[in-house]
Motif scaffolding. Sequence first.
Motif, mmCIF file in Angstrom:
data_model
loop_
_atom_site.group_PDB
_atom_site.id
_atom_site.type_symbol
_atom_site.label_atom_id
_atom_site.label_comp_id
_atom_site.label_asym_id
_atom_site.label_seq_id
_atom_site.Cartn_x
_atom_site.Cartn_y
_atom_site.Cartn_z
ATOM 1 N N GLY A 174 0.778 -1.240 0.000
ATOM 2 C CA GLY A 174 0.000 0.000 0.000
ATOM 3 C C GLY A 174 0.807 1.286 0.000
ATOM 4 N N TYR A 175 0.064 2.387 -0.174
ATOM 5 C CA TYR A 175 0.661 3.718 -0.286
ATOM 6 C C TYR A 175 1.001 4.315 1.084
ATOM 7 N N TRP A 176 0.228 3.933 2.103
ATOM 8 C CA TRP A 176 0.268 4.670 3.374
ATOM 9 C C TRP A 176 1.325 4.083 4.310
ATOM 10 N N SER A 177 2.316 4.898 4.703
ATOM 11 C CA SER A 177 3.477 4.338 5.410
ATOM 12 C C SER A 177 3.163 3.829 6.819
ATOM 13 N N TYR A 190 -3.054 -3.361 -1.670
ATOM 14 C CA TYR A 190 -2.742 -2.912 -3.033
ATOM 15 C C TYR A 190 -2.031 -1.562 -2.984
ATOM 16 N N GLY A 191 -1.206 -1.336 -4.020
ATOM 17 C CA GLY A 191 -0.486 -0.064 -4.103
ATOM 18 C C GLY A 191 -0.022 0.181 -5.523
ATOM 19 N N ALA A 192 1.015 1.007 -5.657
ATOM 20 C CA ALA A 192 1.441 1.475 -6.973
ATOM 21 C C ALA A 192 1.975 0.350 -7.873
ATOM 22 N N LEU A 193 2.421 -0.765 -7.266
ATOM 23 C CA LEU A 193 2.978 -1.851 -8.086
ATOM 24 C C LEU A 193 1.958 -2.950 -8.375
ATOM 25 N N GLY A 198 0.791 -7.547 -8.616
ATOM 26 C CA GLY A 198 -0.346 -8.048 -7.839
ATOM 27 C C GLY A 198 -0.412 -7.462 -6.435
ATOM 28 N N LEU A 199 -1.186 -8.124 -5.588
ATOM 29 C CA LEU A 199 -1.368 -7.668 -4.209
ATOM 30 C C LEU A 199 -0.162 -8.040 -3.347
ATOM 31 N N ALA A 200 -0.060 -7.368 -2.207
ATOM 32 C CA ALA A 200 0.977 -7.750 -1.236
ATOM 33 C C ALA A 200 0.818 -9.228 -0.884
ATOM 34 N N ALA A 201 -0.421 -9.660 -0.652
ATOM 35 C CA ALA A 201 -0.672 -11.048 -0.249
ATOM 36 C C ALA A 201 -0.251 -12.049 -1.325
ATOM 37 N N ASP A 202 -0.256 -11.630 -2.588
ATOM 38 C CA ASP A 202 0.175 -12.529 -3.674
ATOM 39 C C ASP A 202 1.673 -12.817 -3.594
ATOM 40 N N ASN A 203 2.398 -11.963 -2.897
ATOM 41 C CA ASN A 203 3.851 -12.095 -2.846
ATOM 42 C C ASN A 203 4.345 -12.685 -1.521
ATOM 43 N N MET A 288 -2.202 4.316 -13.033
ATOM 44 C CA MET A 288 -2.922 5.595 -12.958
ATOM 45 C C MET A 288 -4.020 5.475 -11.916
ATOM 46 N N THR A 289 -4.021 6.371 -10.927
ATOM 47 C CA THR A 289 -5.089 6.340 -9.918
ATOM 48 C C THR A 289 -5.760 7.705 -9.856
ATOM 49 N N THR A 290 -6.981 7.733 -9.326
ATOM 50 C CA THR A 290 -7.629 9.033 -9.108
ATOM 51 C C THR A 290 -7.829 9.223 -7.610
#
Length: 292
Positions: A174-177, A190-193, A198-203, A288-290
Motif C-alpha cells: 500500500g501507499y500509506w506508510s 494494493y499499491g502502486a505496483l 499483484g497484491l501484497a498477499a500474492d507475494n 494511474m489512480t484518481t
Amino acid sequence: MNMPKCSLLAFAFVILPSNLLAVSAQKSTDDLVQCLTDRTGKNVTPTFIRVIHTPQDRTYTPIYDLLLQELRFMTNSTPKPQVIVTPLIESHIQATIYCSKKHGFQIRIRSGGHDFEGSSYISKVPFVVLDLFSLNSINIDIKTATAWVHSGATLGQFYYAISQKSRNLAFPAGYWSTVGVGGHLAGGGYGALLRKYGLAADNVIDALIIDVNGAILDRSSMGEDLFWAIRGGGHGNFGVIVSWKVKLVAVPEIVTVFKVNRTLEQGATKLVHKWQYVAPSMHEDLTMTTNQ
Ligand SMILES: Cc1cc2nc3c(=O)[nH]c(=O)nc-3n(C[C@H](O)[C@H](O)[C@H](O)COP(=O)(O)OP(=O)(O)OC[C@H]3O[C@@H](n4cnc5c(N)ncnc54)[C@H](O)[C@@H]3O)c2cc1C
C-alpha cells in the motif's frame, strides 16, 4: 414516604447483582493479569520493558491511543480493553491466548491499528488487545530477494529497510506508510505496483501463525488451505500471524510520479470517465489512480 414494600424489595434486588457483577468482573480481570504475569515470567523484562498494561498503569492510555487511527473511536464511550499485552517474543502471544481463553476474554489483535471499523481495538465483550508494535523486526536477504517481516512493522519501516539494502528491489504493497504489515497482508494490500506484481498477499511465500491452541505453525505445518486463507481472510480469523516471508520484486532505480489536478469545471468528470477505459489497457509499468 409511602413506598409499597414490594418496590423496596425489587430495588434491593436490582442493586445487589450489579455490585456483585462489578466485583466478579474485577476478579476475573485480576485472575487474567495474574495468569499473564505467571506465564510471561515477570511483567517487566530484564530491560524493564512492560508487557502487560492495565488501566491502572501509566502506560495503558498512551499505548491504547498510539495506534488508534480512527478519530471517531477516540471517545469515552468506546469500549476499552481490560488489559493490553505488548508481546516481545512469541511466548508472550502464547501466554495471552492461553490466559484469555482460560478466563473468558476475547482477544483483539492489533498490528498498525488502521482497521476502518476499529476491529483491532474494540469489542462489545470483555477483551484483551494484543498489540504487536514491538514485534517489528525485518530481515532482508538480497541474494534470494526475499524478506521475513514481523506483523508489527509498518509498511514505511519495511520500505525503508529495503531501500537501505537495494535500490532495485521493492515490495508491492500500500501507499500509506503507517499501515501495519499484519493487517495489510492478511487482507490483501494494493499499491502502486499492483498492476505489475499483484497484491501484497500474492507475494507472500511463507508465514508464522500462532493458532488457538498456542501452536506455532509455518506454511508446511499449517497446510496450503490455511496458508491460502490467511492471505486475504486473515484478519484475526485463524490465529495471530507473527511474521511473513515475502518475495521482493525488481524495480528501476528511478521511477517517475506525477499528478494532474482537474476541477469539475475543468472537466474532471469526463477525465474520470475516460480513465476507466484507458487505465486497464496501459503498459503494466504505468499505474494511474484518481484521488479526491
Ligand atoms: C489511512 C489509511 C490508508 C490506507 N492505505 C491503503 C493502501 O494504500 N492500500 C491498501 O490496500 N489498503 C490501505 N488501507 C487499508 C489497510 O490496508 C487495512 O485497513 C489493513 O487491514 C490495516 O492493517 P493494520 O495492521 O494497520 O490494521 P489493524 O487495525 O491493526 O488490523 C486490521 C485487521 O487485521 C487484524 N490483524 C492485525 N494484525 C494481525 C495479525 N498479526 N494476525 C491476525 N490478524 C491481524 C486485526 O485484528 C484487524 O481485524 C489504508 C487504511 C488507512 C486507514
